[in-house]
Motif scaffolding. Structure first.
Motif, PDB file in Angstrom:
ATOM      1  N   GLU A 162      -8.376  -9.806  -2.104  1.00  0.00           N
ATOM      2  CA  GLU A 162      -7.571  -8.593  -2.127  1.00  0.00           C
ATOM      3  C   GLU A 162      -6.981  -8.352  -3.516  1.00  0.00           C
TER       4      GLU A 162
ATOM      5  N   ASP B 239       2.449  -6.465  -7.949  1.00  0.00           N
ATOM      6  CA  ASP B 239       3.252  -5.574  -7.101  1.00  0.00           C
ATOM      7  C   ASP B 239       4.287  -6.347  -6.297  1.00  0.00           C
TER       8      ASP B 239
ATOM      9  N   VAL C 255       0.859  -1.183   0.000  1.00  0.00           N
ATOM     10  CA  VAL C 255       0.000   0.000   0.000  1.00  0.00           C
ATOM     11  C   VAL C 255       0.900   1.239   0.000  1.00  0.00           C
ATOM     12  N   PRO C 256       0.668   2.210  -0.902  1.00  0.00           N
ATOM     13  CA  PRO C 256      -0.358   2.210  -1.941  1.00  0.00           C
ATOM     14  C   PRO C 256       0.002   1.255  -3.076  1.00  0.00           C
ATOM     15  N   PRO C 257      -0.997   0.815  -3.838  1.00  0.00           N
ATOM     16  CA  PRO C 257      -0.720  -0.115  -4.932  1.00  0.00           C
ATOM     17  C   PRO C 257       0.054   0.555  -6.058  1.00  0.00           C
ATOM     18  N   ARG C 258       0.935  -0.223  -6.678  1.00  0.00           N
ATOM     19  CA  ARG C 258       1.711   0.310  -7.810  1.00  0.00           C
ATOM     20  C   ARG C 258       1.096  -0.087  -9.153  1.00  0.00           C
TER      21      ARG C 258
ATOM     22  N   ARG D 273      -8.032  -4.889  -6.632  1.00  0.00           N
ATOM     23  CA  ARG D 273      -7.122  -3.987  -7.353  1.00  0.00           C
ATOM     24  C   ARG D 273      -7.287  -4.085  -8.870  1.00  0.00           C
TER      25      ARG D 273
END
Length: 610
Positions: free
Chosen positions: A439, A428, A360-363, A443
């Motif tokens: 999860e 990621d 977090v944060p997602p790339r 995303r």
């Protein structure tokens, strides 16, 4: 479980341990009903009240012959005991009132339990079905599963709400009636009891065969339900190709098959019932004969023989009812075993015991390294072979290639609907197999090739991607997907019911709703499976412009069949037979003379492709 061939009832359930009481290795008993009993025990107060009401009604029914005995003995005796007769009649009226109230209470609590148990089982089965990976529904027919959720649960409702009640009540009456007969005429009753093994043995023998046939009968009914759903859902195709007569013949064959199976079940039940009734009523006839002789010789009174006649009739009726409800219980056991298969099916894709947290944060980076995959239903044909691809955050990668090259398989693996047999996929930097699938999917936003909508209003279909979205956010996404105009023109706006699978919208409109739904997801990764294929030229241009602006901050994978939609991609990946055969920009690939150049020439012509 294998519902792909619902005509064959599986004899074992490999998803359950062999010592589980729900499992019946072969269709021989009513053991699968244990699942229903366990569910009912979650409501002990209602079960207790139902059992009390059952006991009261059984006792009240058996009390009627006793008071008839008093009435006859006192009414037909010399001089007549008027006071005793009146008292007996008063008590008999009291028994009738108790019987009526007890029957009403029994019906209420037993019916309540039936409805509650079925509702709970449906909820549990549906909860488990939502856990199963999409691959399960490729191997097992969703239509057949749907039939199980309706026809089988209806049978269970009948078992809990009616059959079990009848079985318990008649069991109590048979036991209580036999005990009363022992009290009245012990020697004569002893002879009748000796025939009980002659009743139990045929029930056991016929019961095994009956449950096998009952299970098969349920499968045949499920076949019919699945066929009706399939044909009605594809009625335009059926009529467009003039296949009505073929579908009628296919349906008639399935109905006749179901009828023949049901006929075998009926014949077994009829033979079992006939045998039991002959044995039981034959014993009662002998009992009455001996009783009549006793009255003639003065050994017993007329009231006693009247009580014997009435009680024997109740006992015989109870045994006869038990033979019939046993067949119903076996049918319910077959339905319970089919639902138990769905209830205990384990998902092929499940979160690990200790899932690794995604950063977090997602790339938004994706990595495929030496991935090989075969679909469980097509093990002989690899979908991906030693596939390696690195997708950087914010990059737009177009995936092209002939049909069957493995393009859609990439999306299925990214969503972790399947796990590859070899290699690793990382989101990621985290291997997908180490993360929680829920999860991972949070995303990702996905737009399928054909917009799939639900039987709901426009608002609910749009916010399916983000249930907390406000109306302002919904309209913003609709504008970006060029859906604002037709949505605002709907009779009730966003509250308009769109019909089953959005039948009130055109194909292009459904696709734009699907695009808006994906935009509301606000996910760092966007998967587009030729998302503009169903749009007209003007709508395609507007939506493509919106998508290009939105893809600037997202990692995007685009499956493209029309190469005109991917010319501006950062990179084009060309696939064939599960492998990457070329990579590069449109200009480089079009001039390289490879597979992409051939595909471009077919679509654009030689000059425009170059």
């Amino acid at each position: 479980m294998d519902a792909s061939n619902p005509g064959e009832a599986p004899e074992t359930d490999e998803t359950l341990p062999p010592d589980d009481p729900v499992v019946a290795p072969k269709a021989r008993s009513i053991r699968p009903l244990v699942m229903i009993w366990r569910q009912a025990l979650k409501y002990p107060a209602q079960v207790a009240l139902a059992l009390v009401a059952l006991s009261i009604t059984a006792a009240a029914t058996l009390a009627i012959p006793a008071y008839f005995k008093v009435l006859i003995d006192r009414g037909f005796s010399r001089g007549g005991d008027i006071e005793g007769i009146n008292h007996a009649v008063e008590l008999l009226f009291g028994v009738v009132v108790v019987l009526g109230i007890g029957t009403a209470l029994r019906f209420y609590f037993v019916s309540w339990l039936g409805e509650r148990v079925v509702a709970d089982i449906r909820e549990k089965v549906q909860e488990n079905l939502l856990r199963l990976a999409p691959g399960f529904y490729e191997e097992n027919s969703p239509k057949e599963i749907s039939s199980r959720m309706t026809s089988d649960t209806t049978l269970i409702e009948q078992v809990v709400g009616t059959t079990v009640s009848v079985a318990l009540r008649n069991t109590l009456m048979a036991i209580g009636g036999t005990a009363y007969l022992f009290y009245l005429v012990p020697q004569l009753t002893m002879w009748m009891v000796l025939v009980i093994p002659a009743v139990v043995i045929p029930i056991t023998v016929f019961g095994r065969r009956l449950r096998n046939v009952s299970r098969t009968s349920q499968d045949r009914v499920a076949d019919i339900g699945a066929m009706v759903t399939e044909v009605l859902g594809a009625m335009k195709i059926v009529q467009a190709f003039n296949q009505e007569s073929r579908e009628r013949a296919r349906f008639n064959a399935a109905v006749e098959d179901s009828f023949n199976t049901a006929r075998r079940r009926i014949m077994i039940r009829a033979a079992m019932t006939a045998l039991v009734i002959m044995v039981v009523f034959g014993a009662i006839v002998l009992l009455l004969w001996r009783g009549a002789v006793g009255v003639a010789s003065g050994e017993i009174s007329g009231g006693t023989i009247a009580a014997v006649v009435l009680t024997a009739g109740l006992v015989a009726g109870s045994f006869g009812a038990l033979t019939e409800v046993y067949g119903d219980l076996l049918r319910g056991a077959g339905a319970a075993s089919r639902l138990a298969e769905l209830l205990h099916e384990e998902p092929a894709i499940a979160p690990p015991a200790r899932p690794e947290a995604l950063p977090v944060p997602p790339r938004g980076s994706l990595s495929f390294r030496n991935v090989s995959f075969r679909y469980p239903t097509r093990l002989e044909s690899p979908a991906l072979r030693d596939f390696t691809l690195e997708v950087q955050p914010g990059e737009t990668v177009a995936i092209v290639g002939p049909s069957g090259a493995g393009k859609s398989t990439i999306f299925q693996l990214v969503e972790r609907f399947y796990d590859p047999q070899a290699g690793t996929i990382r989101l990621d930097g985290v291997p997908l197999t180490s993360a929680d699938p829920a999860e991972i999917r949070k995303r990702i936003a996905f737009v399928p090739q054909e917009g799939v909508l639900f039987s709901a209003n426009a608002r609910d279909n749009l916010r399916y991607g983000n249930w907390e979205a406000t109306d302002d956010e919904i309209w913003e996404a609709a504008r970006a997907a060029n859906a604002e105009r037709f949505l605002s023109e709907l009779p009730d706006g966003l509250d308009t019911f769109l019909g089953e699978n959005g039948t009130q919208l055109s194909g292009g409109q459904r696709q734009r709703v699907a695009i808006a739904r994906a935009l509301l997801r606000k996910a760092p990764i966007l998967l587009l499976d030729e998302a503009t294929s169903a749009l007209d030229a003007e709508s395609e241009r507007l939506v493509q412009d919106a998508l290009e602006r939105l893809m600037a901050d997202r990692t995007t994978l685009v499956i493209a069949h029309r190469l005109a939609t991917v010319r501006a991609a950062d990179r084009i990946v060309v696939m064939d037979e599960g492998r990457i055969v070329e990579q590069g920009s449109h200009g480089v690939l079009a001039s390289a003379g490879g597979l992409y150049a051939r595909l471009a020439e077919l679509q654009f012509g030689a000059t425009e492709a170059a």
